[in-house]
Design a protein around this motif. Sequence first.
Motif, short mmCIF file in Angstrom:
data_model
loop_
_atom_site.label_atom_id
_atom_site.label_comp_id
_atom_site.label_asym_id
_atom_site.label_seq_id
_atom_site.Cartn_x
_atom_site.Cartn_y
_atom_site.Cartn_z
N ASP A 47 0.84 -1.19 0.00
CA ASP A 47 0.00 0.00 0.00
C ASP A 47 0.88 1.26 0.00
O ASP A 47 1.99 1.24 0.53
CB ASP A 47 -0.89 -0.01 1.24
CG ASP A 47 -1.89 1.11 1.20
OD1 ASP A 47 -2.76 1.07 0.33
OD2 ASP A 47 -1.76 2.05 2.00
N GLY A 48 0.34 2.32 -0.60
CA GLY A 48 1.11 3.57 -0.69
C GLY A 48 2.02 3.52 -1.91
O GLY A 48 3.11 4.10 -1.91
N ALA A 68 2.18 4.91 -4.61
CA ALA A 68 2.63 6.17 -5.22
C ALA A 68 3.94 6.63 -4.58
O ALA A 68 4.65 7.47 -5.14
CB ALA A 68 1.54 7.23 -5.05
N ASN A 81 -5.32 14.65 3.73
CA ASN A 81 -4.80 15.39 2.57
C ASN A 81 -5.61 16.68 2.40
O ASN A 81 -6.66 16.70 1.77
CB ASN A 81 -4.87 14.53 1.31
CG ASN A 81 -4.08 15.17 0.18
OD1 ASN A 81 -3.84 16.37 0.19
ND2 ASN A 81 -3.68 14.36 -0.78
N TYR A 125 -7.50 18.56 -0.60
CA TYR A 125 -8.85 18.23 -1.10
C TYR A 125 -9.95 18.99 -0.36
O TYR A 125 -11.13 18.65 -0.49
CB TYR A 125 -9.10 16.72 -0.99
CG TYR A 125 -8.07 15.85 -1.69
CD1 TYR A 125 -7.43 16.27 -2.86
CD2 TYR A 125 -7.74 14.59 -1.19
CE1 TYR A 125 -6.49 15.47 -3.49
CE2 TYR A 125 -6.81 13.78 -1.83
CZ TYR A 125 -6.18 14.23 -2.98
OH TYR A 125 -5.25 13.44 -3.61
N TYR A 173 1.03 14.21 7.43
CA TYR A 173 0.40 13.38 6.39
C TYR A 173 1.48 12.90 5.43
O TYR A 173 2.10 13.70 4.74
CB TYR A 173 -0.67 14.16 5.63
CG TYR A 173 -1.46 13.32 4.65
CD1 TYR A 173 -2.45 12.44 5.10
CD2 TYR A 173 -1.22 13.38 3.28
CE1 TYR A 173 -3.17 11.65 4.21
CE2 TYR A 173 -1.95 12.59 2.38
CZ TYR A 173 -2.92 11.74 2.85
OH TYR A 173 -3.63 10.96 1.97
N LEU A 188 -0.74 4.94 3.84
CA LEU A 188 -1.65 4.64 4.94
C LEU A 188 -0.99 3.93 6.12
O LEU A 188 -1.20 4.30 7.27
CB LEU A 188 -2.84 3.82 4.39
CG LEU A 188 -3.92 3.42 5.36
CD1 LEU A 188 -4.47 4.60 6.13
CD2 LEU A 188 -5.04 2.69 4.61
N TYR A 193 -9.61 9.91 5.57
CA TYR A 193 -9.72 10.02 4.11
C TYR A 193 -11.22 10.14 3.83
O TYR A 193 -11.92 9.16 3.61
CB TYR A 193 -9.09 8.83 3.36
CG TYR A 193 -8.66 9.30 1.98
CD1 TYR A 193 -9.60 9.69 1.04
CD2 TYR A 193 -7.32 9.41 1.65
CE1 TYR A 193 -9.22 10.19 -0.19
CE2 TYR A 193 -6.93 9.91 0.42
CZ TYR A 193 -7.89 10.29 -0.49
OH TYR A 193 -7.52 10.79 -1.71
N LYS A 220 -11.79 6.87 -0.97
CA LYS A 220 -10.74 6.17 -1.72
C LYS A 220 -10.30 4.85 -1.10
O LYS A 220 -9.94 3.90 -1.78
CB LYS A 220 -9.51 7.08 -1.82
CG LYS A 220 -8.35 6.44 -2.54
CD LYS A 220 -7.15 7.36 -2.64
CE LYS A 220 -6.06 6.72 -3.49
NZ LYS A 220 -4.80 7.45 -3.44
N GLU A 227 -7.96 -2.72 3.56
CA GLU A 227 -7.27 -1.57 4.15
C GLU A 227 -7.99 -1.14 5.44
O GLU A 227 -7.44 -1.20 6.53
CB GLU A 227 -7.24 -0.39 3.16
CG GLU A 227 -6.38 -0.64 1.93
CD GLU A 227 -6.29 0.58 1.04
OE1 GLU A 227 -5.17 1.03 0.75
OE2 GLU A 227 -7.34 1.11 0.59
#
Length: 333
Positions: free
Chosen positions: A115-116, A118, A207, A210, A240, A244, A260, A270, A276
């Motif tokens: 996970d994560g 990105a 985040n 947003y 942040y 996750l 989130y 998301k 998760e």
Amino acid sequence: MPRITTIERFILDRQPEYAKGDLTALLYDLALAAKVISHKVNRAGLLDILGEAGAVNVQGENQQKLDVYADGVIYRLCDHTGRLCIMASEEHEDPLTIPDHYEKGPYVLVYDPLDGSANIDTNVSIGTIFGIYRCLDWTTRGRIEDILQPGRNLVAAGYILFGSSTMMVYSTGQGVHGFTLDPDIGEFLLSHENMTLPEPPQYYSVNAAYFDRWVAPVQQYFRWLQGRDGSDAPDLSARYIGSLVADFHRNLLKGGVFCYPAEINKPVGKIRLLYEAAPLAFLIQQAGGYASDGKRSLLDIVPTTAHQRVPFYIGNRLLVEKVEALLAEAVVR
Ligand code: FDP
């Protein structure tokens, strides 16, 4: 000299006599998967460099993406052991069945292999999340119904954090325990026994880019967390990472809330419920905290599909209950 406890010893000592078979062994299989994945994650940057010279590793295989690799490791370590009846992974649209030529077992494994994702290319912490359920019908080989169970049915859950050190944190419903991998001896050693959420909490994690996408009560909640508009929130600082497991782990150690939220154009949010949100909700409850989709306990939500998403608030109870109250008030008004 302080006492040294390996994860294997700890799992064996802690399990009740009746559970000293498949569940114990399954947790140990996951600890082994963690070591294999950790080895690869730690070499990820290096493999890129070696890759430039030839893009093929020493076994003659093409370089795989790390999340695909992690998925394969977990599946291949668990498919033939006779402990599972079915699996579900973030990487696969359909449930992963146990091949007919292997014995089937009593448990269901759901997991997000890495996970994560990105964050992989930028050397930021990433993690694996897992949940373990009991197979509902022991006479069958594993069906979608075995996977679509609410978090309340979890018998165990945990995560592996690939950070400045590799940690495995898990619970079988008897507290949350953390182990740190000693790379020299290749063992996870007990480092955090009986983790509980500290009070007062220190952080909120969301985040904030947003903000304009959230409904008014969520925006109000964010201002409350920031201590604005006459807020009676505890004094919180912001953190942040956008990974996750790493955000969750920090807040578990320091106290806080990870959010989130749903967005106006993305009302389901998301984060994935099954592999998760629900496993982390199980852990936070064991640590004295609470997880919600903004309306109800996340542990009560029965998934309708394996990859279902949910709005996600998790951490110290007081912080999570506040967003539930603000969202509920907005409905009444
Ligand atoms: P990622 O997309 O990088 O896999 O669940 C997915 C997740 O990461 C979480 O690990 C992380 O908390 C979140 O998404 C980050 O999303 P944003 O970039 O939208 O903040």
